[in-house]
Scaffold this motif. Sequence first.
Motif, mmCIF file in Angstrom:
data_model
loop_
_atom_site.group_PDB
_atom_site.id
_atom_site.type_symbol
_atom_site.label_atom_id
_atom_site.label_comp_id
_atom_site.label_asym_id
_atom_site.label_seq_id
_atom_site.Cartn_x
_atom_site.Cartn_y
_atom_site.Cartn_z
ATOM 1 N N GLY A 8 0.840 -1.202 0.000
ATOM 2 C CA GLY A 8 0.000 0.000 0.000
ATOM 3 C C GLY A 8 0.870 1.245 0.000
ATOM 4 N N ASN A 9 0.778 2.024 -1.071
ATOM 5 C CA ASN A 9 1.512 3.282 -1.175
ATOM 6 C C ASN A 9 0.564 4.411 -0.774
ATOM 7 O OD1 ASN A 9 2.923 5.561 -1.930
ATOM 8 N ND2 ASN A 9 2.835 5.160 -4.137
ATOM 9 N N TRP A 10 0.743 4.887 0.431
ATOM 10 C CA TRP A 10 -0.177 5.925 0.940
ATOM 11 C C TRP A 10 0.065 7.279 0.284
ATOM 12 C CZ3 TRP A 10 -0.453 5.337 7.049
ATOM 13 C CH2 TRP A 10 -0.932 4.055 7.354
ATOM 14 N N LYS A 11 1.183 7.440 -0.404
ATOM 15 C CA LYS A 11 1.566 8.739 -0.975
ATOM 16 C C LYS A 11 1.541 9.813 0.138
ATOM 17 C CE LYS A 11 0.026 7.094 -5.406
ATOM 18 N NZ LYS A 11 -0.320 7.405 -6.788
ATOM 19 N N MET A 12 1.210 11.056 -0.192
ATOM 20 C CA MET A 12 1.244 12.100 0.846
ATOM 21 C C MET A 12 -0.142 12.221 1.487
ATOM 22 S SD MET A 12 3.031 15.856 0.658
ATOM 23 C CE MET A 12 1.671 16.779 -0.013
ATOM 24 N N GLY A 97 11.867 5.024 -7.693
ATOM 25 C CA GLY A 97 11.534 5.283 -9.094
ATOM 26 C C GLY A 97 10.050 5.361 -9.378
ATOM 27 N N HIS A 98 9.249 5.656 -8.355
ATOM 28 C CA HIS A 98 7.823 5.854 -8.623
ATOM 29 C C HIS A 98 7.682 6.971 -9.663
ATOM 30 C CE1 HIS A 98 3.637 6.931 -8.135
ATOM 31 N NE2 HIS A 98 3.461 5.743 -7.586
ATOM 32 N N SER A 99 6.703 6.842 -10.537
ATOM 33 C CA SER A 99 6.591 7.805 -11.643
ATOM 34 C C SER A 99 6.359 9.225 -11.146
ATOM 35 C CB SER A 99 5.487 7.386 -12.614
ATOM 36 O OG SER A 99 4.235 7.518 -12.005
ATOM 37 N N TYR A 169 5.391 -2.862 -12.020
ATOM 38 C CA TYR A 169 5.034 -2.269 -13.303
ATOM 39 C C TYR A 169 3.832 -1.360 -13.098
ATOM 40 C CZ TYR A 169 2.875 -1.597 -17.812
ATOM 41 O OH TYR A 169 2.274 -1.013 -18.910
ATOM 42 N N GLU A 170 4.048 -0.073 -13.335
ATOM 43 C CA GLU A 170 2.977 0.907 -13.141
ATOM 44 C C GLU A 170 2.888 1.820 -14.360
ATOM 45 O OE1 GLU A 170 2.060 1.533 -8.692
ATOM 46 O OE2 GLU A 170 3.648 2.898 -9.251
ATOM 47 N N PRO A 171 1.994 1.510 -15.293
ATOM 48 C CA PRO A 171 1.831 2.414 -16.431
ATOM 49 C C PRO A 171 1.407 3.793 -15.931
ATOM 50 C CG PRO A 171 0.186 0.626 -16.483
ATOM 51 C CD PRO A 171 1.054 0.394 -15.299
ATOM 52 N N ALA A 174 -2.143 4.908 -15.911
ATOM 53 C CA ALA A 174 -3.108 4.182 -15.077
ATOM 54 C C ALA A 174 -3.043 4.613 -13.616
ATOM 55 C CB ALA A 174 -2.857 2.681 -15.178
ATOM 56 N N ILE A 175 -2.065 5.447 -13.267
ATOM 57 C CA ILE A 175 -1.888 5.801 -11.858
ATOM 58 C C ILE A 175 -2.818 6.934 -11.467
ATOM 59 C CG2 ILE A 175 -0.276 6.733 -10.163
ATOM 60 C CD1 ILE A 175 1.965 5.294 -11.610
ATOM 61 N N GLY A 176 -3.705 6.625 -10.523
ATOM 62 C CA GLY A 176 -4.605 7.643 -9.992
ATOM 63 C C GLY A 176 -5.637 8.141 -10.987
ATOM 64 N N THR A 177 -5.791 7.446 -12.102
ATOM 65 C CA THR A 177 -6.696 7.917 -13.157
ATOM 66 C C THR A 177 -7.991 7.137 -13.202
ATOM 67 O OG1 THR A 177 -5.705 6.352 -14.704
ATOM 68 C CG2 THR A 177 -4.767 8.576 -14.648
ATOM 69 N N GLY A 213 0.729 -2.037 -10.640
ATOM 70 C CA GLY A 213 0.149 -0.888 -9.961
ATOM 71 C C GLY A 213 -0.471 0.080 -10.954
ATOM 72 N N GLY A 214 -1.518 0.747 -10.523
ATOM 73 C CA GLY A 214 -2.208 1.719 -11.375
ATOM 74 C C GLY A 214 -3.695 1.456 -11.332
ATOM 75 N N SER A 215 -4.388 2.208 -10.431
ATOM 76 C CA SER A 215 -5.848 2.099 -10.297
ATOM 77 C C SER A 215 -6.335 0.687 -9.984
ATOM 78 C CB SER A 215 -6.542 2.657 -11.542
ATOM 79 O OG SER A 215 -6.268 4.043 -11.672
ATOM 80 N N VAL A 216 -5.535 -0.078 -9.245
ATOM 81 C CA VAL A 216 -6.040 -1.369 -8.761
ATOM 82 C C VAL A 216 -7.087 -1.079 -7.684
ATOM 83 C CG1 VAL A 216 -5.479 -3.547 -7.617
ATOM 84 C CG2 VAL A 216 -3.831 -2.510 -9.205
ATOM 85 N N GLY A 233 0.203 -6.551 -6.015
ATOM 86 C CA GLY A 233 -0.062 -5.199 -6.477
ATOM 87 C C GLY A 233 0.588 -4.123 -5.629
ATOM 88 N N LEU A 234 0.832 -2.990 -6.264
ATOM 89 C CA LEU A 234 1.226 -1.764 -5.559
ATOM 90 C C LEU A 234 0.008 -0.843 -5.643
ATOM 91 C CD1 LEU A 234 3.238 0.025 -4.107
ATOM 92 C CD2 LEU A 234 4.260 0.622 -6.296
ATOM 93 N N ILE A 235 -0.583 -0.611 -4.494
ATOM 94 C CA ILE A 235 -1.910 -0.010 -4.436
ATOM 95 C C ILE A 235 -1.829 1.398 -3.872
ATOM 96 C CG2 ILE A 235 -4.301 -0.442 -3.680
ATOM 97 C CD1 ILE A 235 -2.893 -2.868 -5.114
ATOM 98 N N GLY A 236 -2.330 2.375 -4.594
ATOM 99 C CA GLY A 236 -2.346 3.749 -4.107
ATOM 100 C C GLY A 236 -3.655 4.051 -3.391
ATOM 101 N N GLY A 237 -4.565 4.704 -4.094
ATOM 102 C CA GLY A 237 -5.824 5.171 -3.501
ATOM 103 C C GLY A 237 -6.560 4.119 -2.683
ATOM 104 N N ALA A 238 -6.654 2.909 -3.205
ATOM 105 C CA ALA A 238 -7.430 1.872 -2.512
ATOM 106 C C ALA A 238 -6.736 1.350 -1.256
ATOM 107 C CB ALA A 238 -7.736 0.713 -3.467
HETATM 108 P P1 PGA Z 1 -3.262 4.270 -7.630
HETATM 109 O O1 PGA Z 1 -1.695 4.488 -7.377
HETATM 110 O O2 PGA Z 1 -3.596 2.878 -7.158
HETATM 111 O O3 PGA Z 1 -3.941 5.331 -6.825
HETATM 112 O O4 PGA Z 1 -3.487 4.407 -9.102
HETATM 113 C C1 PGA Z 1 -0.769 3.458 -7.560
HETATM 114 C C2 PGA Z 1 0.624 3.969 -7.291
HETATM 115 O O5 PGA Z 1 0.905 5.127 -7.630
HETATM 116 O O6 PGA Z 1 1.467 3.249 -6.737
#
Ligand code: PGA
Length: 258
Positions: A8-12, A97-99, A169-171, A174-177, A213-216, A233-238
């Motif tokens: 889980g990537n909580w970001k900021m 190396g997160h995008s 692999y995080e296109p 697809a991240i946060g979109t 990773g990317g909107s999972v 998975g590498l999960i952001g928002g969820a």
């Molecule tokens: P997301 O982010 O699940 O919110 O798209 C994934 C990430 O940036 O690692």
Amino acid sequence: MRKALVAGNWKMNGRVARNDELVTDVLAGLVERGLMDRVDVMVFPPSVYIGQVKAVARGSALAVGAQNLCEFDDGAYTGELSAGMLIDSGCSAVLIGHSERRAMFGDSDQRVAAKVGAALAAGLTPVLCLGESLEQRDAGETLSVVSAQFDAAVAGLDVADISRLVLAYEPVWAIGTGRTASPEQAQEVHAHLRTLLAGFGRDVAERVRILYGGSVNADNAAALFEQQDIDGGLIGGASLKAKDFLVICQAADTGRDG
Ligand code: PGA
């Protein structure tokens, strides 16, 4: 068989009270679902909360990582955190190396490689993030872009070091979109990354976990994790919602069995 890994990537995001509730609920849910030993679960809170999350997770298998590190050892680098400091605060892994860092904070391929080296030297597991932009995908450059990112990051590493990596692999598109890669699109890139790993030996390819990773989310995770080369998975928002994150952890476990 590689053990599934959900990170889980909580970001900021986060505040003390919310973090407490989130981690407590995730831990309770993992125990209730019998997932604690079946899936490796990591969370990557903002660095100031690492100690807090470690304390809440004490005695559990939940691993805690950092979202970034400095490539240099301790010294005159105002605002930065060294690998040794992350180890000291209880981290076992670090995102590299997160995008968002590549796009906004100057994490070039060279800097990513230096960070991977610093993390490995300190005993941290680097979760190396790779992925193409929409323009690159539309131009048919996806595989060459991730190959170049991978090659740059592992240049200079020996086989033992490479086998300690986790890839994600995080296109970028697809991240946060809310727009996720289809399971087939993701699998194609994961299989390609597996082939690149195999260049360092079959053991390396079989051992290294490749996360998508990317909107999972709770609805699309199962189909992604059923793919042969998607190990979690590498999960952001969820990852900020315990209920959704737990469904994703469950899907990772089921995907391994299926
Ligand atoms: P997301 O982010 O699940 O919110 O798209 C994934 C990430 O940036 O690692």
